[in-house]
Design an enzyme around this catalytic site. Structure first.
Site, mmCIF file in Angstrom:
data_model
loop_
_atom_site.group_PDB
_atom_site.id
_atom_site.type_symbol
_atom_site.label_atom_id
_atom_site.label_comp_id
_atom_site.label_asym_id
_atom_site.label_seq_id
_atom_site.Cartn_x
_atom_site.Cartn_y
_atom_site.Cartn_z
ATOM 1 N N GLU A 55 6.023 -63.213 -137.389
ATOM 2 C CA GLU A 55 5.263 -64.430 -137.138
ATOM 3 C C GLU A 55 6.126 -65.672 -137.325
ATOM 4 O O GLU A 55 6.087 -66.598 -136.508
ATOM 5 C CB GLU A 55 4.061 -64.503 -138.092
ATOM 6 C CG GLU A 55 2.971 -63.489 -137.802
ATOM 7 C CD GLU A 55 1.884 -63.480 -138.854
ATOM 8 O OE1 GLU A 55 0.981 -62.623 -138.762
ATOM 9 O OE2 GLU A 55 1.931 -64.337 -139.775
ATOM 10 N N LYS A 60 -3.664 -64.002 -149.804
ATOM 11 C CA LYS A 60 -4.898 -64.055 -149.004
ATOM 12 C C LYS A 60 -6.090 -64.512 -149.833
ATOM 13 O O LYS A 60 -6.955 -65.253 -149.357
ATOM 14 C CB LYS A 60 -5.178 -62.687 -148.377
ATOM 15 C CG LYS A 60 -6.452 -62.644 -147.536
ATOM 16 C CD LYS A 60 -6.577 -61.323 -146.796
ATOM 17 C CE LYS A 60 -6.703 -60.142 -147.732
ATOM 18 N NZ LYS A 60 -6.862 -58.866 -147.005
ATOM 19 N N GLY A 87 -10.416 -53.744 -133.277
ATOM 20 C CA GLY A 87 -10.251 -53.605 -131.836
ATOM 21 C C GLY A 87 -9.278 -54.600 -131.242
ATOM 22 O O GLY A 87 -8.779 -54.400 -130.139
#
Length: 201
Positions: free
Chosen positions: A108, A46, A74
């Site tokens: 994924e 990352k 959220g």
């Protein structure tokens, strides 16, 4: 990895071709969640290869998706990821030493392959033969089979290799960008051809 000036210029020529005046296809493209979905193991990549590639693509106005950049508190994880994969044109799978320890990475990858997306594998600090799935999550056999099938397909797809400690970062970013843009152009041309065939029919 060696690159000529003419090859470097070709990246930007292809970029101009990809960002041609809007058509019905390109308008549809702009409404999708992303052009490029970056599949990666965050703990490994990352802050380096995946993050740098995301930033580079953003500067070229190519609309990439990286979970740490495109998701907010959220958001429903699987809904957001699955929608982004479904709408993307090209997937970039960044394989790293701890990639196969992540259920989410493999999920994924399986979704990308099942959606028949163009995939560019990037083997960062790892060889394809070193990517081995172990059932750390006690997943059922059918799910492990999905993961293994997707991983095998990626291993046998022509990709890029990179050594993060010895490699030339600017050169790698240029090579990866060129591959991404070329695949985006291919996808768009295929979509335009399909659209044309529908109009004829």
């Amino acid at each position: 990895m060696q690159r000529s000036i003419s090859s470097t210029n070709n990246v930007y020529g292809n970029l101009l071709h990809y960002h041609k005046p809007p058509t019905s296809i390109t308008v549809a493209r702009q409404q999708t969640p992303c052009d490029v979905f970056i599949n990666h193991r965050g703990i490994d990549t990352k802050k380096n290869i995946a993050g740098l590639l995301y930033g580079h693509l953003m500067r070229l106005n190519l609309n990439p998706f990286l979970d740490s950049k495109n998701m907010k508190p959220g958001d429903k994880l699987f809904d957001k990821i699955n929608t982004a994969i479904g709408g993307c044109k090209v997937g970039v799978a960044v394989f790293s030493p701890r990639y196969c320890q992540s259920y989410f990475c493999l999920h994924e990858l399986a979704r990308i392959m099942e959606a028949k997306k163009k995939v560019i594998p990037v083997f960062c600090d790892v060889k394809p033969s070193e990517l081995i799935i172990k059932n750390h999550w006690r997943s059922p056999k059918h799910e492990l089979d999905r993961f293994q099938s997707a991983l095998d397909e990626a291993k046998y797809t022509v990709g890029l290799t990179f050594n993060s400690s010895k490699g030339d970062w600017p050169e790698f970013l240029m090579m990866a960008t060129e591959a991404i843009i070329e695949n985006l152009i291919e996808v768009e041309e295929e979509e335009e051809e399909e659209e044309g065939q529908k109009l004829i029919a």
